[in-house]
Each structure stands twice: as C-alpha cells, then as structure tokens.
Design a protein around this motif. Structure first.
Motif, PDB file in Angstrom:
ATOM      1  N   GLY A 129      17.863  49.964  41.282  1.00  0.00           N
ATOM      2  CA  GLY A 129      17.172  48.914  41.493  1.00  0.00           C
ATOM      3  C   GLY A 129      15.932  49.035  41.510  1.00  0.00           C
ATOM      4  O   GLY A 129      15.070  48.265  41.601  1.00  0.00           O
ATOM      5  N   TYR A 130      15.527  50.123  41.606  1.00  0.00           N
ATOM      6  CA  TYR A 130      13.658  50.437  42.452  1.00  0.00           C
ATOM      7  C   TYR A 130      13.177  51.079  41.064  1.00  0.00           C
ATOM      8  O   TYR A 130      13.240  51.465  40.242  1.00  0.00           O
ATOM      9  N   GLU A 161      19.483  58.738  51.871  1.00  0.00           N
ATOM     10  CA  GLU A 161      20.337  57.245  52.606  1.00  0.00           C
ATOM     11  C   GLU A 161      19.279  56.575  53.323  1.00  0.00           C
ATOM     12  O   GLU A 161      19.247  55.514  52.938  1.00  0.00           O
ATOM     13  N   THR A 162      17.764  56.507  53.473  1.00  0.00           N
ATOM     14  CA  THR A 162      17.227  55.061  53.508  1.00  0.00           C
ATOM     15  C   THR A 162      17.118  54.176  52.838  1.00  0.00           C
ATOM     16  O   THR A 162      16.364  53.635  52.949  1.00  0.00           O
ATOM     17  N   PHE A 163      17.261  54.996  51.223  1.00  0.00           N
ATOM     18  CA  PHE A 163      16.993  54.588  50.342  1.00  0.00           C
ATOM     19  C   PHE A 163      17.800  53.962  49.405  1.00  0.00           C
ATOM     20  O   PHE A 163      18.168  52.813  48.410  1.00  0.00           O
ATOM     21  N   VAL A 215      24.287  59.364  47.047  1.00  0.00           N
ATOM     22  CA  VAL A 215      23.550  61.001  47.846  1.00  0.00           C
ATOM     23  C   VAL A 215      24.449  61.903  47.910  1.00  0.00           C
ATOM     24  O   VAL A 215      23.083  63.195  47.460  1.00  0.00           O
ATOM     25  N   ASP A 216      25.701  62.341  48.434  1.00  0.00           N
ATOM     26  CA  ASP A 216      25.770  63.404  47.970  1.00  0.00           C
ATOM     27  C   ASP A 216      26.116  63.856  46.563  1.00  0.00           C
ATOM     28  O   ASP A 216      25.900  65.203  46.480  1.00  0.00           O
ATOM     29  N   ALA A 217      25.966  63.496  45.423  1.00  0.00           N
ATOM     30  CA  ALA A 217      25.602  64.111  44.068  1.00  0.00           C
ATOM     31  C   ALA A 217      24.509  64.596  43.723  1.00  0.00           C
ATOM     32  O   ALA A 217      23.823  65.690  43.383  1.00  0.00           O
ATOM     33  N   ILE A 218      23.568  63.536  44.373  1.00  0.00           N
ATOM     34  CA  ILE A 218      22.162  64.130  44.564  1.00  0.00           C
ATOM     35  C   ILE A 218      21.735  65.445  45.069  1.00  0.00           C
ATOM     36  O   ILE A 218      20.924  66.611  44.578  1.00  0.00           O
TER      37      ILE A 218
END
Length: 673
Positions: A425-426, A471-473, A507-510
């Motif tokens: 959504g960013y 994780e902040t995003f 996040v884990d995938a990235i």
C-alpha cells in the motif's frame, strides 16, 4: 555437501521442461521423455511467420518463450495471442485441413516443434495427450456470422462447487461479471443446477427465470435458446438449463446447445452439477479449464481431492488447468495455507476473502481471477541490483501516474523489497520518502549496526537489523495481507534450486531474498537456507510466465559492460578536469587530490565491492536473457551510480522515471492487445 552452482540457471533441460507446458504437464515421466526425443527447439525473430493461412499443416507447436499472434491474411485481424505454454497447429493436423489463419512472432521467441508424422503417432501412443487435445478441438476458433465471418477464440469454462451450492452462487455471479468487464466480450453463464434459489430474484431483478427444457425446446433452434436467455445488469447473459439426470441419448442435446452458443459468445461459463452424471461429463469434455470452489474444512478438502484426481485422470486436465478457489473459513478452526494445500494435494489458485467482511480484498481477488481467465493480467518483474534497484521507485511512479494496472509482481533482492512495500500500500512518493530517510550518517545504523556484525565464516552481517527495520513498515504482514500477489525469489544455498516465497511472513521472505552471499548470513526460511534470489534469477520473468501471466513488464536495473565502461569514462573525465582546475590554483592541491584518487582506487578493491561486482557481472547476462522473454523491457541506466549508494536515491529514481516514459507507448499498446 555440494557447493552452490552459479551456472545452474543455464541448464537447457531445466529451462525448457515439458512440465511447464500444460498440454504435456499431466503426462508420465516416460511419456514426457518420449516426446523430448522427438521435439525440436526452433527460434523465431520478431515478424517471422511460423506458417501462413491456406498452407498444409506440417507440425504441432508449443510456445516456450515470446509472444505470437494468429491472424487472417485477408483482413490481417488478430484472432488471438499465443504465449508461453500455449500450443497451436493441432486443429489442422487432426482435421486434415489447411491452416485457417497465419501465425507470426510478435517478439523474439522459442517454440517446441513436433513434426506432423511424429505428432500423429504420439496421439495414438499416448491416450491422455489425445484426450487433452480433443477437449479444445472444434471450439477454439469458431466462425462467427455476427462479426463478418471471421474467426475468433472461444473459451468454455466449467464451474464446479464442492459442498454448499448456495454459498458459492454469489461468487460465480461475481466471476461472470468480472469476466464481462475485463474482456468486453460476450459472456454467458449456463446454469445446470436444478434448484432455484431465492438469490436469483435479487441478482436478476426478476420474479421468474425462464427455463430451457430439453423435452419441450430444441437446442438446434436459435429462437428457442434466445427465448430463455436473461441479461444481467452488468451485461453478461444467463441461461438456466436445469437438466437433472439426463440419459445417454441426451448427450447430443447438450453438445448441440453448447455448439450453438459458441456461435454467439466468446466465453461460456458452465455451472455444473455436483454428481459426475451425463451433463457434467459432457460439459467437462468440452471445457478448456475447470474452476473448483472448495470450502476450507478438512472434510470438504479431502472430498474435493477425489474430484481433482478424476478431473485429471478422467478428463485430461493438467494441474494448471484446474483452478481451486478456497473461501475464507466460517469462524471455526482454520487450517494454514500449507495445510490446505497438503490436504488437497493440489495447488490453491486463490484464497477468497470474505465477501461480507473484506469486500475490497474480495473484489480485488475476483478481479484477479477474472483477468487471469481473460489473459489480461499485467505482471511486473522487478530485478535485483542493490542501490540500482531504487530505480524501481521511479518506474512505479510513472505506472501510477498513467494508471497502468499491475496485477502481480515478482521480485528478486531489492526488487522483492520494493515490490512488497508497494503491494502493501505504500505509494511511489512514500517509497521515495523512505529511501531518502537513509543517509550517509544514519544509513549504516538503520540497516546494519555494530550489533549485527557476524562471525565472518557465516557472512559479515547477521541481517537481523534489516529485518527489524522492515518490520517498522510491514509489521507482521503476510503475503495474504498484500493488495496484489507478490512472488519473492530466493535460492537454496545447497541445491541451487529457485525458491518462490508466496505465503507466510513477507519480512522473512524479503530477508531471505536479500541475503547477498558472503555479506549476509544465509536465512533459514521454511526449512531451507536461502541466499539472494538474484543469484539464481535476477529478473524473474519466468516465474510470472509459469503462473499464466500473459503480459509482462520487466525492469532490469543491473549495469552491463557498456554501462560500466561509460561510467568509468565519465569518472576519468571528471578527474582530469578537477586536476586541471586544481593545478591552476595550487600544485600541492593537485598532488593531494592525485594521492586521494589512488587511495580511493585501492579502497575500491575491498571485499564488498569484489563480491558485489562479481555477482552482478553474472546476474546481468542472466537478466538480459530473461528480459528478452518479457513483452516490455525497461533498463534504467545510471552511469555514475554505485551499488552501495542507497544514500543518493534521486539519480536512480529519476533514471527509472525517464526510461519508463520512453516505453509508455509500448506499455499502452500491450494493455489493449
């Protein structure tokens, strides 16, 4: 334990596996080997004719890469486009007639060619191959009096419900609405279910629905059919044929009805009975694809598995031609995505959000399913490239401004990172803001930090700090929380297998996909140790093609040899000009600058540059090969860039914008094809 094999991606056997061609994918290994011995790989350049209208058939063709189109010679009207996995030429071979259309390469491409005699022998020796081809023969290209007698493509789709028929009915209606909207073609939903639900009155705004009764009406008479057709407000047509338990003699009536409808409609959507009786069998035998709506309870998933096996073994559907739709649970204990797939022993095509609780996501999912059937999905492949990948932000900004739809993203390394953030959504503007928040002074501590330093034999950094930063995003988002599907590419460090992450934590995938060998520790992801996806697939076009995406835009941000030569030329030119300027001012400044230049060059040989440049040299060639298979290939060039310049995003973003603008006309042509 084997070392990582960097050259694995160039393995021809893996590259052009028959497993990825639907017509061959359901065959046994022995049958596939038999075909592999007889096919030839043939290359076509853009504009080459594969064969001409009116010529005798000589071979069967299956598309490996590229885009082809069939057209009539007289009008030069495009009948249909052919993409990876599609096959053609079989109709003329099986009927003995000359080709009714010409086929031309719209881009550079590769096809598997099976000569006529070998093809005819194989369909006798392999019954399942004959069964698969017979389903589509006769209705794929239909003559239509309504459009001047020219041919056009017809698709027949079966809709099968496992479990409660009432529960699935709204989805089938929404599906028909979506196909009508996405194709702007004539669509008819043919309902073979005997019972009439209260929902019908709400859906069609009528007190009664006419019935096509085989005992009273004649399927060969167009007037009888037309009298029973109802039009939905969205434009699709509806025909209720509550056939019930017909006898063998009625099979011909079903076939005649479907044949008559193919003369007027491009999409026939057949809502089937649950029992595999004569009506269902006849419909399945004529269908190109079957959609199975299967509720998510364990009992229903197990029951659905038996039908899926029957569709494959009894009707010749490949796994890719069976689309399993699993709706959200009803509030009870919910199985995980992996548990559902294991129970089904089949890949889930789409998890369907709740229509009442998550309307926006439900509508997006229906739109995706509809566009996939229509062949209008737009896929975006975002390549690896460290800081060069910031160019992806510029690409996305132009796509946003021009309202170019993107239905699915595949990404490797930095491409995966930016693709996931955008799908979460960013906007491109927000992504630029995130990029600019990383500067020379704070960048190291935001992304790495001293606590993240690792034992050198694992990699210089653990990568934990990057995960915390992401994780902040993204928080605890999973792939199912994203607004469009994203496929994140990683590579198994021990087997060199490509791993496509599409479920679980994004996040884990990235974190797995950006595990640059030697710099970051390999990441344990779902039982496998993964490294940077760019090492195995730096521009993941084929991932999208295997999904059935027909229209692919690829963005390769990596520097090639010419880019690096130009970069060095510009830097040397700038250095000479600086030295001349300093010499006029002070010889000591000139000497000091020359010393600084030599030290900088020595520093440039540090281990990080050596690792990154070595990897990117190899990735560039692979990315170029993948880019040739895309419909639109965008290559932003930043001559004065460096892989580590995350603190200078403007020049990368600007390059992405400029290069995308150059390809806008090409992208817009792709949308309407």
């Amino acid at each position: 334990m084997p070392f990582f094999r960097f050259g694995r991606k160039l393995d021809v056997v893996k590259e052009y596996s028959l497993e990825e061609i639907p017509v061959f994918s359901s065959l046994t290994s022995a049958e596939q080997r038999m075909i592999e011995k007889k096919v030839r790989l043939v290359e076509f350049k853009r504009g080459d004719l594969v064969y001409e209208e009116g010529t005798p058939p000589d071979a069967f063709y299956a598309v490996i890469s590229g885009r082809f189109h069939a057209f009539t010679k007289e009008r030069h009207d495009t009948i249909l486009f052919l993409y990876r996995g599609d096959h053609f030429g079989e109709t003329s071979l099986l009927t003995g007639k000359h080709h009714s259309a010409s086929v031309e390469a719209k881009s550079d491409g590769l096809v598997l060619k099976l000569d006529k005699d070998e093809f005819l022998k194989l369909i006798k020796d392999i019954p399942s191959l004959s069964l698969h081809l017979s389903r589509s023969l006769g209705h794929r290209l239909i003559k239509s009096e309504n459009i001047g007698g020219r041919s056009r493509e017809v698709k027949i789709v079966s809709l099968y419900t496992q479990g409660d028929l009432d529960q699935a009915f709204p989805f089938w209606i929404d599906f028909a609405v979506g196909v009508t909207r996405e194709t702007t073609r004539k669509v008819i939903l043919i309902d073979f279910i005997p019972s009439l639900y209260p929902l019908y009155r709400e859906v069609f705004k009528r007190d009664s629905i006419p019935v096509f009764d085989f005992s009273k009406l004649e399927p060969s008479r167009e007037s009888d059919i037309r009298s029973c057709i109802v039009e939905h407000s969205s434009g699709f047509h509806y025909l209720r044929v509550p056939a019930g338990p017909l006898q063998d003699k009625d099979d011909k009536k079903i076939s005649m009805l479907l044949t008559m409808l193919t003369y007027r409609y491009e999409y026939l959507m057949l809502r089937l009975l649950q029992d595999l009786d004569h009506v269902t069998v006849r419909a399945l035998k004529q269908s190109d694809v079957v959609y199975v709506y299967c509720p998510s309870s364990t009992e229903q998933l197990v029951g659905c598995t038996e039908n899926l096996i029957e569709f494959q073994q009894g009707f010749g559907f490949s796994k890719s031609e069976i689309k399993v739709i699993v709706p959200a649970g009803n509030g009870g204990p919910e199985l995980s995505y992996e548990e559902k797939e294991r129970t089904l022993n089949h890949r889930i095509f789409s998890l369907l959000p709740s229509r009442s609780d998550e309307l926006d996501r439900y509508q997006s999912t229906v739109r995706y399913i509809s566009r996939e059937l229509a062949g209008t999905l737009i896929g975006l492949a975002l390549g690896s490239g460290a800081a060069y990948g910031l160019s992806h932000i510029g690409v996305l900004r132009i796509l946003e401004k021009e309202n170019i739809p993107v239905d699915v993203i595949s990404g490797a390394s930095i491409g995966a990172l930016i693709g996931v953030l955008w799908a979460a959504g960013y906007s491109a503007d927000e992504l630029e803001g995130i990029a600019k928040s990383i500067n020379r002074r704070t960048g190291f501590f935001k992304l790495l930090g001293f606590r993240d330093i690792s034992a050198a034999h694992f990699g210089f950094f653990k990568g934990n700090q990057i995960s915390r930063y992401l994780e902040t995003f993204l928080g605890k988002k999973t792939f199912q929380d994203l607004r469009i599907p994203v496929k994140v590419i990683g590579a198994n460090v021990f087997t060199s297998d490509e791993v496509v992450a599409e479920v679980g934590s994004v996040v884990d995938a990235i974190r797995a996909s950006i595990s640059i060998p030697g710099i970051f520790r390999p990441f344990l992801y779902r039982g496998e140790y993964l490294i940077d996806g760019g090492v195995i697939d730096p521009l993941p076009v084929r991932v999208l093609a295997r999904m059935g995406v027909k229209k692919i835009i690829a963005v390769n941000v990596l520097c090639g040899p010419k880019d690096r030569t130009e970069r060095n030329r510009l830097l040397e030119k700038r250095r000479i000009e600086e030295l001349k300027t300093l010499a006029k001012k002070n010889l000591w400044l000139k000497a000091w600058s020359a010393l600084g230049y030599r030290l900088k060059n020595r520093y440039a040989l540090n281990v990080f540059n050596v690792i990154m440049n070595t990897i990117q040299f190899m990735e560039y060639e692979m990315a170029m090969a993948s880019g040739n298979e895309a419909d639109v290939y965008i290559h932003p060039e930043v001559y004065e860039g460096h892989w580590a310049q995350f603190y200078e995003p403007d020049k990368f973003i600007r390059a992405g914008e400029e290069k995308t603008k150059e390809h806008l006309a090409e992208i817009k042509r792709l949308l309407v094809e």
